[in-house]
Motif scaffolding. Structure first.
Motif, PDB file in Angstrom:
ATOM      1  N   ARG A 105      10.903  -4.237  -7.418  1.00 48.22           N
ATOM      2  CA  ARG A 105      10.174  -5.315  -8.103  1.00 48.22           C
ATOM      3  C   ARG A 105       8.679  -5.030  -8.147  1.00 48.22           C
ATOM      4  NH1 ARG A 105      13.769  -8.340  -5.042  1.00 48.22           N
ATOM      5  NH2 ARG A 105      12.142  -9.153  -3.679  1.00 48.22           N
ATOM      6  N   LEU A 106       8.156  -4.289  -7.166  1.00 46.05           N
ATOM      7  CA  LEU A 106       6.752  -3.900  -7.225  1.00 46.05           C
ATOM      8  C   LEU A 106       6.512  -3.030  -8.449  1.00 46.05           C
ATOM      9  CD1 LEU A 106       5.922  -3.073  -3.498  1.00 46.05           C
ATOM     10  CD2 LEU A 106       5.101  -5.017  -4.836  1.00 46.05           C
ATOM     11  N   ASP A 107       7.494  -2.230  -8.804  1.00 46.08           N
ATOM     12  CA  ASP A 107       7.332  -1.372  -9.970  1.00 46.08           C
ATOM     13  C   ASP A 107       7.347  -2.166 -11.273  1.00 46.08           C
ATOM     14  OD1 ASP A 107       7.038   1.324 -11.058  1.00 46.08           O
ATOM     15  OD2 ASP A 107       8.889   0.782 -12.082  1.00 46.08           O
ATOM     16  N   ALA A 108       7.894  -3.353 -11.261  1.00 51.88           N
ATOM     17  CA  ALA A 108       7.961  -4.162 -12.485  1.00 51.88           C
ATOM     18  C   ALA A 108       6.603  -4.779 -12.782  1.00 51.88           C
ATOM     19  CB  ALA A 108       9.017  -5.250 -12.330  1.00 51.88           C
ATOM     20  N   ALA A 113       8.745   5.188 -11.812  1.00 53.65           N
ATOM     21  CA  ALA A 113       8.557   4.481 -10.545  1.00 53.65           C
ATOM     22  C   ALA A 113       8.720   5.468  -9.400  1.00 53.65           C
ATOM     23  CB  ALA A 113       9.588   3.372 -10.409  1.00 53.65           C
ATOM     24  N   PRO A 114       7.931   5.316  -8.359  1.00 51.92           N
ATOM     25  CA  PRO A 114       8.147   6.179  -7.199  1.00 51.92           C
ATOM     26  C   PRO A 114       9.474   5.807  -6.526  1.00 51.92           C
ATOM     27  CG  PRO A 114       6.494   4.539  -6.704  1.00 51.92           C
ATOM     28  CD  PRO A 114       6.837   4.386  -8.159  1.00 51.92           C
ATOM     29  N   PRO A 115      10.183   6.797  -6.042  1.00 57.68           N
ATOM     30  CA  PRO A 115      11.438   6.459  -5.361  1.00 57.68           C
ATOM     31  C   PRO A 115      11.150   5.657  -4.096  1.00 57.68           C
ATOM     32  CG  PRO A 115      10.879   8.768  -5.023  1.00 57.68           C
ATOM     33  CD  PRO A 115       9.881   8.217  -5.993  1.00 57.68           C
ATOM     34  N   ARG A 147       0.829  -1.215   0.000  1.00 56.46           N
ATOM     35  CA  ARG A 147       0.000   0.000   0.000  1.00 56.46           C
ATOM     36  C   ARG A 147       0.855   1.253   0.000  1.00 56.46           C
ATOM     37  NH1 ARG A 147      -4.983  -1.249   4.067  1.00 56.46           N
ATOM     38  NH2 ARG A 147      -6.192  -2.401   2.527  1.00 56.46           N
ATOM     39  N   SER A 148       1.954   1.222   0.741  1.00 59.10           N
ATOM     40  CA  SER A 148       2.819   2.408   0.753  1.00 59.10           C
ATOM     41  C   SER A 148       3.383   2.667  -0.633  1.00 59.10           C
ATOM     42  CB  SER A 148       3.926   2.275   1.806  1.00 59.10           C
ATOM     43  OG  SER A 148       4.817   1.238   1.480  1.00 59.10           O
ATOM     44  N   TYR A 149       3.637   1.597  -1.388  1.00 55.95           N
ATOM     45  CA  TYR A 149       4.093   1.749  -2.773  1.00 55.95           C
ATOM     46  C   TYR A 149       2.983   2.381  -3.623  1.00 55.95           C
ATOM     47  CZ  TYR A 149       5.357   0.776  -7.520  1.00 55.95           C
ATOM     48  OH  TYR A 149       5.627   0.926  -8.855  1.00 55.95           O
ATOM     49  N   ILE A 150       1.765   1.867  -3.499  1.00 57.22           N
ATOM     50  CA  ILE A 150       0.648   2.401  -4.277  1.00 57.22           C
ATOM     51  C   ILE A 150       0.412   3.873  -3.948  1.00 57.22           C
ATOM     52  CG2 ILE A 150      -1.855   2.253  -4.638  1.00 57.22           C
ATOM     53  CD1 ILE A 150      -1.558  -0.821  -4.273  1.00 57.22           C
TER      54      ILE A 150
END
Length: 129
Positions: free
Chosen positions: A125-128, A89-91, A72-75
């Motif tokens: 890897r979440l960004d992939a 991609a978010p840093p 969720r923090s990535y989203i």
């Protein structure tokens, strides 16, 4: 797999998130939607993003909740990118935050392998997706 087995989430020595059948009995009702997506393309990272996006505030076991919150923090970071950077991609969180996340890992198989470096790599890897 019919989605009714008990699942556990953990980390391999190489820092990969792994979802596997659990040898322990438990309430598998919350696991059915997760189990039905476990073998879809994209691996554990795609499963985490799906979990973060779809599971609302459902109460999950600590290890699952930990990874849901990380995804969720990535989203959230992705949604806060300016429109002109939306394809980027978010840093990753700053190193101190990554250390805090690694130190807060709940008991799980391979929890000892969770480090700031593992968290940063997983973020990538979440960004992939």
């Amino acid at each position: 797999m019919d989605g009714s087995e008990n699942l556990e989430i953990g980390v391999t020595p190489s820092g990969q998130v792994l979802v596997a059948p659990s040898p322990f009995a438990g309430d598998s009702a919350w696991e059915a939607p997760i189990g039905s997506r476990r073998d879809e393309p994209g691996g554990a990272e795609a499963l985490l993003l799906s979990l973060a996006a779809e599971e609302g505030e459902r109460r999950l076991p600590p290890a699952w909740g930990y990874w849901r919150d990380f995804a969720r923090s990535y989203i959230i970071a992705l949604c806060h990118l300016p429109e002109e950077e939306a394809a980027l991609a978010p840093p990753p969180p700053n190193p101190r935050r990554l250390e805090e996340l690694a130190a807060a890992v709940p008991p799980m198989p391979g929890g000892e392998y969770v480090t700031a470096e593992v968290m940063a790599a997983l973020w990538g890897r979440l960004d992939a997706r």
